[in-house]
Design a protein around this motif. Structure first.
Motif, mmCIF file in Angstrom:
data_model
loop_
_atom_site.group_PDB
_atom_site.id
_atom_site.type_symbol
_atom_site.label_atom_id
_atom_site.label_comp_id
_atom_site.label_asym_id
_atom_site.label_seq_id
_atom_site.Cartn_x
_atom_site.Cartn_y
_atom_site.Cartn_z
ATOM 1 N N VAL A 1 0.680 -1.134 -0.112
ATOM 2 C CA VAL A 1 -0.142 -0.135 0.203
ATOM 3 C C VAL A 1 1.157 1.318 0.062
ATOM 4 N N THR A 2 2.050 1.079 0.906
ATOM 5 C CA THR A 2 2.968 2.343 0.889
ATOM 6 C C THR A 2 3.694 2.568 -0.366
ATOM 7 N N ALA B 1 1.195 3.726 -3.081
ATOM 8 C CA ALA B 1 0.824 5.335 -2.842
ATOM 9 C C ALA B 1 1.694 6.115 -3.541
ATOM 10 N N TRP B 2 3.061 5.987 -2.973
ATOM 11 C CA TRP B 2 4.206 6.913 -3.417
ATOM 12 C C TRP B 2 4.365 6.676 -4.789
ATOM 13 N N ARG C 1 2.065 6.360 -6.978
ATOM 14 C CA ARG C 1 0.831 7.310 -7.580
ATOM 15 C C ARG C 1 1.326 8.633 -7.747
#
Length: 172
Positions: free
Chosen positions: A160-161, A164-165, A167
């Motif tokens: 997830v981390t 997100a980075w 994106r």
């Protein structure tokens, strides 16, 4: 600024992120094993590899690079077990372990040199505050130094981390 075509690099360590050293409870396919056993095809730690993690890494859309002391052996032994193609291998210079600032990991300088200003993620279980400071001061591109708990290995929260980075840095 990176173009949408140029995807960030993802430097990937093996021991810790892909082969967790803690309880096998997080990886039901992984029995307990002795972390002191040397790497090789018969290494019982290889049973701790999650066979689906390669597809998850590929889905991130990064240019994956082995950043591990496994070297080419990561392509020969690890990649086929987790569904990855042959990847580039960051070769460590002989002087990579030379003394640097106190607390700087010996991998940090070679990773930054290899990235050559391009955005990158470094996934490792040995990243420190000094590594973060050094990269922030010496790397002109964007970077994410992502520490993975070696007892658990790369898991859902980590993905997830990373996603997100990515994106935020290089939207598709």
């Amino acid at each position: 600024m990176t173009s949408a075509v140029e995807r960030p690099l993802l430097f990937l360590d093996v021991d810790g992120p892909l082969i967790p050293f803690g309880s096998s409870s997080g990886h039901p396919h992984a029995p307990a094993a002795d972390a002191s056993v040397p790497a090789g095809p018969g290494n019982p730690l290889l049973t701790r590899l999650d066979p689906g993690i390669g597809a998850r890494l590929m889905a991130l859309g990064c240019r994956l690079v082995w950043a591990s002391t496994w070297g080419e052996e990561a392509n020969e032994v690890v990649a086929p077990r987790i569904g990855l193609p042959e990847l580039p291998v960051l070769e460590w210079p002989e002087n990579s372990a030379e003394a640097g600032p106190r607390g700087l990991h010996w991998k940090t300088r070679p990773l930054v040199e290899w990235a050559d200003g391009r955005p990158f993620i470094w996934v490792d279980d040995e990243i420190s505050a000094m590594d973060r400071l050094w990269v922030a001061a010496g790397h002109p591109g964007r970077s994410l130094l992502h520490h993975v708990d070696a007892a658990e290995g790369l898991g859902d929260v980590d993905f997830v981390t990373l996603a997100a980075w990515l994106r935020a840095v290089a939207p598709r």
